[in-house]
Design a protein around this motif. Structure first.
Motif, PDB file in Angstrom:
ATOM      1  N   ASP A 126       2.943 -22.600   5.397  1.00  0.00           N
ATOM      2  CA  ASP A 126       1.963 -23.329   4.600  1.00  0.00           C
ATOM      3  C   ASP A 126       1.778 -22.677   3.236  1.00  0.00           C
ATOM      4  OD1 ASP A 126      -0.075 -25.266   4.095  1.00  0.00           O
ATOM      5  OD2 ASP A 126      -1.575 -23.760   4.560  1.00  0.00           O
ATOM      6  N   VAL A 127       1.620 -21.359   3.199  1.00  0.00           N
ATOM      7  CA  VAL A 127       1.375 -20.661   1.942  1.00  0.00           C
ATOM      8  C   VAL A 127       2.601 -20.669   1.048  1.00  0.00           C
ATOM      9  CG1 VAL A 127       0.829 -18.420   0.904  1.00  0.00           C
ATOM     10  CG2 VAL A 127      -0.465 -19.218   2.892  1.00  0.00           C
ATOM     11  N   CYS A 128       3.788 -20.473   1.653  1.00  0.00           N
ATOM     12  CA  CYS A 128       5.017 -20.471   0.853  1.00  0.00           C
ATOM     13  C   CYS A 128       5.359 -21.869   0.348  1.00  0.00           C
ATOM     14  CB  CYS A 128       6.185 -19.910   1.672  1.00  0.00           C
ATOM     15  SG  CYS A 128       6.074 -18.131   1.962  1.00  0.00           S
ATOM     16  N   GLY A 129       4.986 -22.890   1.127  1.00  0.00           N
ATOM     17  CA  GLY A 129       5.169 -24.262   0.678  1.00  0.00           C
ATOM     18  C   GLY A 129       6.603 -24.684   0.487  1.00  0.00           C
ATOM     19  N   THR A 130       7.517 -24.064   1.224  1.00  0.00           N
ATOM     20  CA  THR A 130       8.944 -24.404   1.073  1.00  0.00           C
ATOM     21  C   THR A 130       9.519 -25.016   2.340  1.00  0.00           C
ATOM     22  OG1 THR A 130       9.492 -22.119   1.671  1.00  0.00           O
ATOM     23  CG2 THR A 130       9.369 -22.640  -0.670  1.00  0.00           C
ATOM     24  N   GLY A 131       8.650 -25.578   3.180  1.00  0.00           N
ATOM     25  CA  GLY A 131       9.142 -26.195   4.401  1.00  0.00           C
ATOM     26  C   GLY A 131       9.247 -25.211   5.547  1.00  0.00           C
ATOM     27  N   LYS A 132       9.948 -25.645   6.589  1.00  0.00           N
ATOM     28  CA  LYS A 132      10.059 -24.852   7.801  1.00  0.00           C
ATOM     29  C   LYS A 132      10.902 -23.603   7.586  1.00  0.00           C
ATOM     30  CE  LYS A 132       7.713 -27.655  10.479  1.00  0.00           C
ATOM     31  NZ  LYS A 132       6.412 -27.239  11.062  1.00  0.00           N
ATOM     32  N   PHE A 133      10.490 -22.498   8.234  1.00  0.00           N
ATOM     33  CA  PHE A 133      11.273 -21.268   8.225  1.00  0.00           C
ATOM     34  C   PHE A 133      12.436 -21.386   9.205  1.00  0.00           C
ATOM     35  CE2 PHE A 133       8.524 -17.553   6.522  1.00  0.00           C
ATOM     36  CZ  PHE A 133       8.045 -18.343   5.491  1.00  0.00           C
ATOM     37  N   GLY A 183       0.846  -1.182   0.000  1.00  0.00           N
ATOM     38  CA  GLY A 183       0.000   0.000   0.000  1.00  0.00           C
ATOM     39  C   GLY A 183       0.883   1.234   0.000  1.00  0.00           C
ATOM     40  N   HIS A 184       0.610   2.160   0.900  1.00  0.00           N
ATOM     41  CA  HIS A 184       1.442   3.362   1.035  1.00  0.00           C
ATOM     42  C   HIS A 184       2.421   3.245   2.201  1.00  0.00           C
ATOM     43  CE1 HIS A 184      -1.224   5.041  -1.891  1.00  0.00           C
ATOM     44  NE2 HIS A 184      -2.263   5.024  -1.074  1.00  0.00           N
ATOM     45  N   MET A 185       2.516   2.060   2.777  1.00  0.00           N
ATOM     46  CA  MET A 185       3.359   1.881   3.952  1.00  0.00           C
ATOM     47  C   MET A 185       4.816   1.646   3.539  1.00  0.00           C
ATOM     48  SD  MET A 185       0.959   2.391   5.948  1.00  0.00           S
ATOM     49  CE  MET A 185       1.809   2.208   7.516  1.00  0.00           C
ATOM     50  N   PRO A 186       5.765   1.875   4.465  1.00  0.00           N
ATOM     51  CA  PRO A 186       7.183   1.650   4.136  1.00  0.00           C
ATOM     52  C   PRO A 186       7.458   0.182   3.841  1.00  0.00           C
ATOM     53  CG  PRO A 186       6.908   2.111   6.478  1.00  0.00           C
ATOM     54  CD  PRO A 186       5.590   2.393   5.830  1.00  0.00           C
ATOM     55  N   HIS A 187       8.497  -0.071   3.058  1.00  0.00           N
ATOM     56  CA  HIS A 187       8.828  -1.429   2.622  1.00  0.00           C
ATOM     57  C   HIS A 187       9.908  -2.019   3.521  1.00  0.00           C
ATOM     58  CE1 HIS A 187       7.370  -0.638  -1.783  1.00  0.00           C
ATOM     59  NE2 HIS A 187       6.598  -0.065  -0.882  1.00  0.00           N
ATOM     60  N   PHE A 188       9.512  -2.837   4.466  1.00  0.00           N
ATOM     61  CA  PHE A 188      10.484  -3.585   5.269  1.00  0.00           C
ATOM     62  C   PHE A 188       9.747  -4.726   5.971  1.00  0.00           C
ATOM     63  CE2 PHE A 188       8.975  -0.218   8.106  1.00  0.00           C
ATOM     64  CZ  PHE A 188       8.681  -0.925   9.262  1.00  0.00           C
ATOM     65  N   PRO A 189      10.471  -5.764   6.357  1.00  0.00           N
ATOM     66  CA  PRO A 189       9.828  -6.857   7.079  1.00  0.00           C
ATOM     67  C   PRO A 189       9.846  -6.570   8.574  1.00  0.00           C
ATOM     68  CG  PRO A 189      12.090  -7.458   6.604  1.00  0.00           C
ATOM     69  CD  PRO A 189      11.889  -6.065   6.038  1.00  0.00           C
ATOM     70  N   TYR A 190       8.849  -7.069   9.277  1.00  0.00           N
ATOM     71  CA  TYR A 190       8.843  -6.938  10.731  1.00  0.00           C
ATOM     72  C   TYR A 190       8.414  -8.258  11.336  1.00  0.00           C
ATOM     73  CZ  TYR A 190       8.248  -5.100  15.404  1.00  0.00           C
ATOM     74  OH  TYR A 190       8.365  -4.889  16.752  1.00  0.00           O
ATOM     75  N   ILE A 191       9.280  -8.860  12.097  1.00  0.00           N
ATOM     76  CA  ILE A 191       9.140 -10.179  12.734  1.00  0.00           C
ATOM     77  C   ILE A 191       9.258 -11.293  11.702  1.00  0.00           C
ATOM     78  CG2 ILE A 191       7.715 -11.721  14.154  1.00  0.00           C
ATOM     79  CD1 ILE A 191       6.487  -9.269  15.477  1.00  0.00           C
ATOM     80  N   PHE A 192       8.496 -11.194  10.602  1.00  0.00           N
ATOM     81  CA  PHE A 192       8.547 -12.231   9.567  1.00  0.00           C
ATOM     82  C   PHE A 192       9.131 -11.659   8.278  1.00  0.00           C
ATOM     83  CE2 PHE A 192       5.047 -13.168  12.433  1.00  0.00           C
ATOM     84  CZ  PHE A 192       5.318 -14.484  12.790  1.00  0.00           C
ATOM     85  N   ASP A 193      10.133 -12.350   7.734  1.00  0.00           N
ATOM     86  CA  ASP A 193      10.699 -11.982   6.432  1.00  0.00           C
ATOM     87  C   ASP A 193      10.498 -13.162   5.501  1.00  0.00           C
ATOM     88  OD1 ASP A 193      12.156 -11.286   4.205  1.00  0.00           O
ATOM     89  OD2 ASP A 193      13.878 -10.517   5.314  1.00  0.00           O
ATOM     90  N   LEU A 194       9.393 -13.131   4.766  1.00  0.00           N
ATOM     91  CA  LEU A 194       9.044 -14.261   3.918  1.00  0.00           C
ATOM     92  C   LEU A 194      10.007 -14.408   2.754  1.00  0.00           C
ATOM     93  CD1 LEU A 194       6.317 -13.427   5.449  1.00  0.00           C
ATOM     94  CD2 LEU A 194       5.196 -14.838   3.727  1.00  0.00           C
ATOM     95  N   SER A 195      10.653 -13.320   2.346  1.00  0.00           N
ATOM     96  CA  SER A 195      11.604 -13.401   1.239  1.00  0.00           C
ATOM     97  C   SER A 195      12.816 -14.241   1.627  1.00  0.00           C
ATOM     98  CB  SER A 195      12.050 -12.002   0.813  1.00  0.00           C
ATOM     99  OG  SER A 195      12.813 -11.362   1.824  1.00  0.00           O
TER     100      SER A 195
END
Length: 321
Positions: A245-252, A176-188
């Motif tokens: 579950d959504v990323c489907g790449t195993g455990k983080f 949206g209009h919010m800043p681009h950074f991860p907080y607590i979770f970095d799915l990338s």
């Protein structure tokens, strides 16, 4: 009394712009007049086929603000002002309130909250500067005999931070209009930086839905002191499982942080904006561990207005599925 002529202070960016867009979406339905107060000149905000003009103001000059609010016959002021300098922030909000109170048409004022209620998180230093305006509003409410109202809008953590690093076409829209950074979770990076054992619940709301909730709340006949909203209320471990579950790449790759781990990140004398914000986010992690960010009151706004917010799973599927 429903709001009719609304001024959004600081509505040119971040959560302020989402609130302006929420109002523009219902502008024709309720015949609203909307203006945006700003320190700097810029183009009108356009959304859903409607426009909101930008009106230049000096938040240190009550007379100029009074003239603008009076000229537009504003009845509701929504503040989304922000900053890291307490004196300037406190003075700006207080001046805005004092100017508004001299305008005959003013009936409602919403101070700049739009995260966790600042009274719940006393350990977060930047939030301490949000307390004076709340005290002022309570005093005004006690002293005035008319229908003046205020409300403290709380939405928890912005769900948009979960979109950081996605590679979808137009993936930047996840923020949206919010800043681009991860907080607590970095799915990338398929990683999580969790305070404590991850069993503390946390409120998540998409910024776009915050705008819709606040806009809808302007059409309530009466405002409660606290206006709580949520897209989802989940423990961090539940969010983690949804991400996996959504990323489907195993455990983080997950780090569960002790109080000592987080305290070690705090700078004793932060002097730069970067260090101030690093402390701010670390203090938030400590507040989560202490239970300060727990749901303390009923999430009333979800039941008072007809807004169907996006939940965490649906948001993750949109940007990571």
């Amino acid at each position: 009394m429903r709001s009719q002529r609304i001024a959004v202070a600081g509505g040119t960016g971040r959560i302020g712009k989402h609130i302006v867009e929420g109002l523009l979406e219902i502008k024709q339905q309720y015949s609203l007049e909307i203006i945006v107060l700003s320190r700097s000149r810029s183009s009108d905000i356009s959304y859903a086929g409607n426009n909101a003009p930008i009106v230049l103001v000096d938040y240190q000059d009550q007379s100029s603000m009074r003239k603008v609010l009076n000229d537009f016959q504003i009845d509701t002021v929504i503040s989304t002002l922000s900053g890291t300098t307490p004196d300037a922030f406190i003075t700006s909000q207080e001046s805005l309130l004092r100017a508004a109170l001299t305008v005959p048409t003013i009936r409602r004022f919403a101070p700049s909250e739009f995260a966790f209620n600042s009274e719940q998180v006393p350990s977060i230093k930047l939030y301490q500067m949000k307390l004076p305006i709340i005290h002022s509003l309570r005093q005004v409410k006690q002293e005035r005999t008319d229908s003046f109202e205020y409300s403290l809008f709380s939405c928890g953590v912005f769900m948009n931070y979960l979109g950081y690093g996605n590679t979808k076409p137009e993936g930047h829209k996840a923020h949206g209009h919010m800043p681009h950074f991860p907080y607590i979770f970095d799915l990338s990076k398929r990683s999580a930086d969790i305070p404590g054992d991850g069993e503390k619940q946390i409120v998540y709301t998409r910024a776009e839905d915050v705008g819709k909730f606040v806009a809808a709340a302007t059409q309530l006949e009466a405002w409660e002191e606290y206006s709580e909203m949520a897209g989802d209320v989940l423990t961090m471990n539940e969010v983690l499982r949804l991400c996996e579950d959504v990323c489907g790449t195993g455990k983080f790759n997950v780090k569960y942080n002790s109080r000592e781990d987080i305290a070690a990140r705090l700078s004793p004398s932060p002097e730069t904006t970067e260090k101030i914000m690093e402390n701010f986010f670390a203090e938030f992690l400590l507040a989560i561990m202490d239970g300060d960010c727990d749901v303390k009151r009923p999430i009333n706004l979800n039941n008072l207005v007809d807004v169907r917010p996006m939940g965490v799973r649906k948001y993750l599927e949109q940007w990571w599925g």
